[in-house]
Enzyme design. Structure first.
Site: not given
Lengths: 273, 273
Positions: A95-97, A121, B99
């Site tokens: 999710a790369k939050r 993530t 991303d």
């Protein structure tokens, strides 16, 4: 899931493969599009065909958000299906939050509690108080972006400050954060040489490694430089496996591709024991 | 929405206020919880009470994702309500996404096309190819995290490399990206002195400024150092406005708080003309 359980699974399956479930409706077999939930049906078939070969599944949330509420339902069904049928699998919400403290807590709850992923993530740019809320969840894991596998990684991640590249500063600094034992790191396979340096900073941590295969990284090279006594690597492959075929044999072909990687991994594990 | 339309709206309303719609069910008035969609009902009441005083609404996606599919439905209804009833309002999806290329495109479509926000916040850590997919959307805006308003901002954003802090390198580098005219930047109000430096790099860009009020930043100070000939600032306030009261008078109290800020802004605008 505890780190020990992940390590045991790796030893039992002789695999440290993570399969990325990045479902794009324009790339999946046409016959699935007639079903009510093509994304879930695709994932289910891939999971049924590969769960004994891999130790982890990693849906990238972008691919689900792109389909709005239906996409989120597919994500929910996918994680529920894995948790119910293959509870040994380590699940990653890619999710790369990252946001300010109380807001990060919201994201952490959404992914680690409500959806019940084992890990998520997280992007490091906003620092300590944006990451610590994720680390507070027991037996859950936060996978911090360190050195990514894309071209843009060199824009900022390798900038040198006080004699150290930013990605190294990120990893070193993160070790001082509360509950840092719950940290893992994203390190792209396309830069295998960097693993030597990274292992000096975090000899024991797990590294999630994208970029093997489609993006050109070498599995052998990454293992040689990045592996530790507990393996310590999760090698991700997405497109190379899930889009091996777009015919009705897609799941079988995905299994064949996963099997190739798994056998290569088993050989590597054998050679070091 | 074009930047010119945003500027016109600011001039007409004599306001550059952005209201953060960060809805937490534990903080909203109890009587709303009996309704079918308390989050949307709360937002609708706040929007009805404040739309003439502000130029922008900014839902932080974490607060909606925290409530799963229901939360996403509330977000959809909220953005639709704003777009249908107040098309002049500049909408921001505070999502802090980022991303690798094709995946960023998925996020960009989700927020800028499907949900139809005017803009989305994006994290810079993964560099050029993680941000450019967002910039490709015409008359849409990408608000890049530069210097955030939280404590952790000092962990990495102010690290000096080649004589320059990371946040400055981020802003400077981003100017060379394709369609960079669609960029705006997040700059926290808690560090007003930094605005002087930032304006040397991006004299014309809009800056989204969190941290006035609850987080301690001074509106006067930020305007003195950060304003440009088109105003060039969107000052965000979330909790200070939307949680001014948790009684049945919550919307009226929110209006009163928004009005205070709007009047302060109108005075500042008058003093510079």
């Amino acid at each position: 899931m505890t780190t020990q359980q992940l390590i045991q699974q790796i030893q039992q399956k002789k695999s440290f493969l993570c399969i990325g479930l990045d479902v794009d409706l324009t790339k999946i077999p046409q016959h699935l599009l007639e079903l009510e939930d093509p994304i879930f049906e695709f994932n289910k078939a891939i999971i049924d065909a590969t769960h004994d070969l891999c130790v982890s599944y990693k849906p990238n949330t972008a691919f689900y958000e792109a389909y709005g509420i239906k996409g989120l339902q597919s994500l929910q069904k996918t994680i529920d299906y894995i948790n119910q049928n293959h509870p040994e699998i380590f699940t990653i919400a890619d999710a790369k939050r990252g946001d300010i403290g109380n807001t990060s807590t919201m994201y952490a709850k959404a992914f680690l509690e409500d959806l019940n992923f084992d890990s998520v993530t997280v992007a490091p740019y906003m620092g300590k108080d944006s990451v610590e809320p994720f680390l507070a969840f027991k037996n859950k894991h936060t996978i911090l972006l360190a050195l990514t596998s894309n071209e843009g990684a060199f824009d900022f991640q390798t900038k040198v400050s006080e004699g150290k590249e930013l990605y190294k500063t990120v990893i070193e600094t993160s070790k001082s954060w509360k509950n840092s034992e719950n940290l893992m790191y994203v390190v792209g396979a396309t830069k295998a040489d960097y693993f030597t340096e990274i292992r000096k900073i975090v000899p024991d941590s797990f590294l999630l490694v994208p970029g093997v295969g489609a993006q050109g990284g070498s599995l052998q090279e990454v293992c040689k430089l990045g592996m530790n006594k507990n393996v310590g690597l999760l090698i991700n492959s997405s497109r190379g496996i899930i889009y091996a075929s777009n015919g009705i044999d897609f799941a079988q072909k995905a299994r064949e591709e996963a099997l190739k990687l798994k056998l290569e991994m088993a050989l590597i594990l054998k050679s070091i024991n």
